[in-house]
Design a protein around this motif. Structure first.
Motif, PDB file in Angstrom:
ATOM      1  N   GLU A   1      -6.194 -54.668  37.048  1.00  0.00           N
ATOM      2  CA  GLU A   1      -5.780 -54.094  38.325  1.00  0.00           C
ATOM      3  C   GLU A   1      -6.658 -54.568  39.480  1.00  0.00           C
TER       4      GLU A   1
ATOM      5  N   ARG B   1      -5.563 -57.990  40.469  1.00  0.00           N
ATOM      6  CA  ARG B   1      -4.267 -57.958  41.150  1.00  0.00           C
ATOM      7  C   ARG B   1      -4.443 -57.512  42.590  1.00  0.00           C
ATOM      8  N   ILE B   2      -5.270 -56.498  42.796  1.00  0.00           N
ATOM      9  CA  ILE B   2      -5.471 -55.959  44.145  1.00  0.00           C
ATOM     10  C   ILE B   2      -6.209 -56.950  45.023  1.00  0.00           C
TER      11      ILE B   2
ATOM     12  N   GLY C   1      -3.896 -59.451  46.339  1.00  0.00           N
ATOM     13  CA  GLY C   1      -2.763 -58.984  47.126  1.00  0.00           C
ATOM     14  C   GLY C   1      -1.426 -59.160  46.436  1.00  0.00           C
ATOM     15  N   TRP C   2      -1.422 -59.140  45.096  1.00  0.00           N
ATOM     16  CA  TRP C   2      -0.188 -59.344  44.347  1.00  0.00           C
ATOM     17  C   TRP C   2       0.523 -58.019  44.116  1.00  0.00           C
ATOM     18  N   PRO C   3       1.864 -58.029  44.059  1.00  0.00           N
ATOM     19  CA  PRO C   3       2.604 -56.782  43.838  1.00  0.00           C
ATOM     20  C   PRO C   3       2.504 -56.311  42.389  1.00  0.00           C
ATOM     21  N   VAL C   4       2.783 -55.050  42.171  1.00  0.00           N
ATOM     22  CA  VAL C   4       2.897 -54.504  40.821  1.00  0.00           C
ATOM     23  C   VAL C   4       4.141 -55.090  40.168  1.00  0.00           C
ATOM     24  N   VAL C   5       4.009 -55.511  38.907  1.00  0.00           N
ATOM     25  CA  VAL C   5       5.144 -56.095  38.194  1.00  0.00           C
ATOM     26  C   VAL C   5       5.374 -55.349  36.885  1.00  0.00           C
ATOM     27  N   GLU C   6       6.600 -55.477  36.359  1.00  0.00           N
ATOM     28  CA  GLU C   6       6.957 -54.771  35.136  1.00  0.00           C
ATOM     29  C   GLU C   6       6.666 -55.593  33.888  1.00  0.00           C
TER      30      GLU C   6
ATOM     31  N   THR D   1       2.700 -61.841  33.719  1.00  0.00           N
ATOM     32  CA  THR D   1       2.786 -63.161  34.351  1.00  0.00           C
ATOM     33  C   THR D   1       2.185 -64.172  33.373  1.00  0.00           C
TER      34      THR D   1
ATOM     35  N   GLN E   1       4.185 -71.779  44.189  1.00  0.00           N
ATOM     36  CA  GLN E   1       4.125 -70.515  43.458  1.00  0.00           C
ATOM     37  C   GLN E   1       3.826 -70.724  41.982  1.00  0.00           C
TER      38      GLN E   1
END
Length: 283
Positions: free
Chosen positions: A84, A87-88, A91-96, A99, A169
């Motif tokens: 986490e 990720r923070i 600046g990446w979004p939360v994903v289900e 990756t 990307q």
């Protein structure tokens, strides 16, 4: 038990690692299992390790010429953004879903081998990670049974050339420069670990702690990763899952901290090992 891949007398081999040093397989065993990966595939680690435990070490760990733990994997599957804090900071979004990107075997180096900063960029970054080596392959492996498919664990430094990683990307170019993926020094079998989540992982650059986390901070834990990956591809013995890096990478610091020639980068995980590599410039 611990097992390593290494050069001995100018020849690539493998064997048991103990406090005394490295115990190479004998000629007969090497004929049957020429690589650590082949022994994993045959479910032979326990029997080979027991036989080697009574032999003398051929070389101490301090003197050994280590190879990448699995020099010849079928697949190296790397997990991005799996802590986490990392990720923070990016600046990446939360994903289900996890990756995932691939690393090529020829990008790997062993313990104490030089990590190479390429000619084309100065943005070489460190990433302390836990590597999981697959022991028993399969498709559609259930999360409940996933840990039965693990041969062991090792340290990984998933060195990243950030400039090239961010061209598009797709992460692949920045993750596959020659000599940027350090892997080792040895495989630690699951019976050696009481509680994997309680282990602490650190990255230290020239002795300064840059990353520090407990392994239970993974967003997608190891069983979930094995279940997910084995759904879209067949996992085979010796496959490597590099499970993600925590916060504190150099590229997200102010100012950024890049590895440069003359540096030493260390990844250490409690009860698993210490992976150290000097940094050199590509010639």
């Amino acid at each position: 038990m611990r097992f390593a891949s290494f050069n001995l007398n100018g020849k690539a081999t493998w064997g048991l690692a103990t406090d005394s040093g490295l115990h190479p397989v004998d000629a007969a065993t090497e004929e049957r299992f020429p690589t650590l990966r082949s022994a994993i595939a045959a479910d032979a680690l326990a029997s080979v390790g027991a036989a080697l435990a009574g032999t003398a070490a051929a070389v101490t760990a301090d003197e050994a010429d280590f190879l990448p733990l699995i020099p010849d994997p079928d697949k190296i599957l790397c997990i991005g953004l799996n802590y986490e804090a990392h990720r923070i900071e990016g600046g990446w979004p939360v994903v289900e879903h996890p990756t995932i990107f691939l690393r090529l075997p020829n990008s790997q180096i062993g313990h104490r081998q030089p990590m190479i900063r390429p000619k084309v960029s100065e943005t070489l970054d460190y990433e302390a990670e836990l590597a999981v080596v697959i022991g028993k392959g399969g498709r559609y492996i259930s999360e409940a049974g996933a840990m039965d498919h693990v041969a062991g664990y090792a340290c990984y430094n998933e060195g990243s050339v950030r400039e090239w990683q961010r061209h598009t990307q797709q992460f692949t170019p920045g993750k596959n420069f020659i000599g940027t993926g350090a892997f080792g020094p040895w495989l630690v079998t699951p019976d050696e670990i009481d509680d994997l989540g309680e282990l602490v992982m650190e990255a230290r650059l020239n002795g300064e702690v840059m990353q520090h986390t407990k392994l239970d901070d993974l967003i997608f834990p190891i069983p979930r990763l094995i279940e997910y990956i084995s759904t879209f591809t067949e996992l085979v013995p010796g496959d490597v899952i590099v499970t993600g890096t925590p916060g504190g990478v150099g590229g997200r610091r102010e100012p950024p901290v890049w590895m440069k020639p003359g540096d030493e980068i260390v990844v250490e995980i409690d009860k698993i090992g210490l992976l150290s590599n000097p940094v050199v410039a590509e010639t």
